[in-house]
Write a protein that holds these residues in place. Sequence first.
Motif, PDB file in Angstrom:
ATOM      1  N   THR A   2      47.083 -30.342 -32.034  1.00 62.63           N
ATOM      2  CA  THR A   2      45.924 -30.038 -31.213  1.00 62.63           C
ATOM      3  C   THR A   2      46.233 -28.829 -30.361  1.00 62.63           C
ATOM      4  N   SER A   3      45.207 -28.067 -30.093  1.00 59.03           N
ATOM      5  CA  SER A   3      45.415 -26.899 -29.252  1.00 59.03           C
ATOM      6  C   SER A   3      44.806 -27.156 -27.885  1.00 59.03           C
ATOM      7  N   SER A   4      45.315 -26.460 -26.905  1.00 59.95           N
ATOM      8  CA  SER A   4      44.806 -26.597 -25.550  1.00 59.95           C
ATOM      9  C   SER A   4      43.456 -25.917 -25.453  1.00 59.95           C
ATOM     10  N   PRO A   5      42.552 -26.476 -24.651  1.00 56.81           N
ATOM     11  CA  PRO A   5      41.269 -25.802 -24.481  1.00 56.81           C
ATOM     12  C   PRO A   5      41.477 -24.475 -23.764  1.00 56.81           C
ATOM     13  N   ILE A   6      40.633 -23.524 -24.084  1.00 60.13           N
ATOM     14  CA  ILE A   6      40.723 -22.222 -23.437  1.00 60.13           C
ATOM     15  C   ILE A   6      40.034 -22.334 -22.087  1.00 60.13           C
ATOM     16  N   THR A   7      40.760 -22.037 -21.043  1.00 62.97           N
ATOM     17  CA  THR A   7      40.220 -22.129 -19.692  1.00 62.97           C
ATOM     18  C   THR A   7      39.722 -20.765 -19.235  1.00 62.97           C
ATOM     19  N   ASP A   8      38.919 -20.778 -18.155  1.00 59.18           N
ATOM     20  CA  ASP A   8      38.446 -19.516 -17.579  1.00 59.18           C
ATOM     21  C   ASP A   8      39.629 -18.661 -17.131  1.00 59.18           C
ATOM     22  N   GLU A   9      40.678 -19.322 -16.632  1.00 56.81           N
ATOM     23  CA  GLU A   9      41.865 -18.603 -16.179  1.00 56.81           C
ATOM     24  C   GLU A   9      42.557 -17.898 -17.347  1.00 56.81           C
ATOM     25  N   ALA A  10      42.642 -18.593 -18.487  1.00 62.07           N
ATOM     26  CA  ALA A  10      43.273 -18.001 -19.670  1.00 62.07           C
ATOM     27  C   ALA A  10      42.481 -16.800 -20.155  1.00 62.07           C
ATOM     28  N   VAL A  11      41.141 -16.921 -20.154  1.00 65.02           N
ATOM     29  CA  VAL A  11      40.303 -15.796 -20.574  1.00 65.02           C
ATOM     30  C   VAL A  11      40.498 -14.628 -19.617  1.00 65.02           C
ATOM     31  N   ALA A  12      40.545 -14.909 -18.322  1.00 68.31           N
ATOM     32  CA  ALA A  12      40.752 -13.847 -17.338  1.00 68.31           C
ATOM     33  C   ALA A  12      42.111 -13.198 -17.555  1.00 68.31           C
ATOM     34  N   ASP A  13      43.138 -14.011 -17.821  1.00 68.12           N
ATOM     35  CA  ASP A  13      44.472 -13.473 -18.083  1.00 68.12           C
ATOM     36  C   ASP A  13      44.440 -12.570 -19.316  1.00 68.12           C
ATOM     37  N   GLU A  14      43.762 -13.027 -20.369  1.00 70.29           N
ATOM     38  CA  GLU A  14      43.687 -12.232 -21.596  1.00 70.29           C
ATOM     39  C   GLU A  14      42.934 -10.935 -21.353  1.00 70.29           C
ATOM     40  N   ARG A  15      41.886 -10.971 -20.553  1.00 67.01           N
ATOM     41  CA  ARG A  15      41.151  -9.737 -20.239  1.00 67.01           C
ATOM     42  C   ARG A  15      42.047  -8.763 -19.489  1.00 67.01           C
ATOM     43  N   ALA A  16      42.842  -9.276 -18.548  1.00 67.59           N
ATOM     44  CA  ALA A  16      43.750  -8.419 -17.787  1.00 67.59           C
ATOM     45  C   ALA A  16      44.811  -7.821 -18.712  1.00 67.59           C
ATOM     46  N   VAL A  17      45.366  -8.636 -19.581  1.00 65.61           N
ATOM     47  CA  VAL A  17      46.390  -8.143 -20.510  1.00 65.61           C
ATOM     48  C   VAL A  17      45.778  -7.136 -21.480  1.00 65.61           C
ATOM     49  N   LEU A  18      44.548  -7.391 -21.947  1.00 67.17           N
ATOM     50  CA  LEU A  18      43.875  -6.445 -22.835  1.00 67.17           C
ATOM     51  C   LEU A  18      43.697  -5.098 -22.133  1.00 67.17           C
ATOM     52  N   ALA A  19      43.303  -5.122 -20.876  1.00 69.62           N
ATOM     53  CA  ALA A  19      43.148  -3.876 -20.116  1.00 69.62           C
ATOM     54  C   ALA A  19      44.494  -3.163 -19.965  1.00 69.62           C
ATOM     55  N   GLN A  20      45.551  -3.909 -19.692  1.00 71.16           N
ATOM     56  CA  GLN A  20      46.880  -3.311 -19.545  1.00 71.16           C
ATOM     57  C   GLN A  20      47.387  -2.755 -20.873  1.00 71.16           C
ATOM     58  N   LEU A  21      47.121  -3.473 -21.962  1.00 69.46           N
ATOM     59  CA  LEU A  21      47.534  -3.005 -23.280  1.00 69.46           C
ATOM     60  C   LEU A  21      46.765  -1.743 -23.665  1.00 69.46           C
ATOM     61  N   THR A  22      45.479  -1.721 -23.366  1.00 69.74           N
ATOM     62  CA  THR A  22      44.671  -0.530 -23.629  1.00 69.74           C
ATOM     63  C   THR A  22      45.218   0.657 -22.846  1.00 69.74           C
ATOM     64  N   ASP A  23      45.577   0.418 -21.600  1.00 68.90           N
ATOM     65  CA  ASP A  23      46.168   1.473 -20.775  1.00 68.90           C
ATOM     66  C   ASP A  23      47.495   1.944 -21.364  1.00 68.90           C
ATOM     67  N   ALA A  24      48.305   1.002 -21.825  1.00 69.26           N
ATOM     68  CA  ALA A  24      49.602   1.349 -22.419  1.00 69.26           C
ATOM     69  C   ALA A  24      49.430   2.165 -23.692  1.00 69.26           C
ATOM     70  N   LEU A  25      48.348   1.946 -24.420  1.00 65.36           N
ATOM     71  CA  LEU A  25      48.087   2.723 -25.626  1.00 65.36           C
ATOM     72  C   LEU A  25      47.876   4.195 -25.305  1.00 65.36           C
ATOM     73  N   GLY A  26      47.555   4.496 -24.054  1.00 66.65           N
ATOM     74  CA  GLY A  26      47.435   5.883 -23.620  1.00 66.65           C
ATOM     75  C   GLY A  26      48.742   6.639 -23.715  1.00 66.65           C
ATOM     76  N   ALA A  27      49.862   5.911 -23.738  1.00 66.42           N
ATOM     77  CA  ALA A  27      51.177   6.554 -23.890  1.00 66.42           C
ATOM     78  C   ALA A  27      51.443   6.902 -25.347  1.00 66.42           C
ATOM     79  N   VAL A  28      50.649   6.326 -26.260  1.00 68.87           N
ATOM     80  CA  VAL A  28      50.865   6.516 -27.693  1.00 68.87           C
ATOM     81  C   VAL A  28      49.776   7.398 -28.310  1.00 68.87           C
ATOM     82  N   LEU A  29      48.548   7.182 -27.883  1.00 69.69           N
ATOM     83  CA  LEU A  29      47.404   7.905 -28.440  1.00 69.69           C
ATOM     84  C   LEU A  29      46.880   8.922 -27.439  1.00 69.69           C
ATOM     85  N   ASP A  30      46.364  10.047 -27.932  1.00 72.98           N
ATOM     86  CA  ASP A  30      45.747  10.969 -26.994  1.00 72.98           C
ATOM     87  C   ASP A  30      44.344  10.448 -26.655  1.00 72.98           C
ATOM     88  N   GLU A  31      43.717  11.049 -25.649  1.00 69.33           N
ATOM     89  CA  GLU A  31      42.426  10.551 -25.168  1.00 69.33           C
ATOM     90  C   GLU A  31      41.369  10.512 -26.261  1.00 69.33           C
TER      91      GLU A  31
END
Length: 102
Positions: A2-31
């Motif tokens: 069984t998997s754990s239910p996805i909580t609002d906190e987990a979604v918020a964490d994933e959104r924050a990590v997605l934003a940070q990962l997108t920002d980190a991609l700026g070091a690899v890709l040009d604008e």
Amino acid sequence: MTSSPITDEAVADERAVLAQLTDALGAVLDEAELAATPITMDTRFVEDLDLESIDLVTLTGELRRRYGDRVDFPAFFASLELPEIIGLSVGQVVRYVSGQLR
């Protein structure tokens, strides 16, 4: 299994990590490259962003700088087979990072 239910906190964490990962991609890709492909959970590093192995190494270094020892990227990548690395999505990395930070 069984998997754990996805909580609002987990979604918020994933959104924050997605934003940070997108920002980190700026070091690899040009604008222009970054603007050409929206970064979503389904975006694939190799197939959609055309990242090569050296780009993934650079991205890993950038993420390591941001997260330090809290997230073991070398172990994560080492656990993947070549086809899995080629098909790796942003969402897979976001979920891995979010899980490691909890």
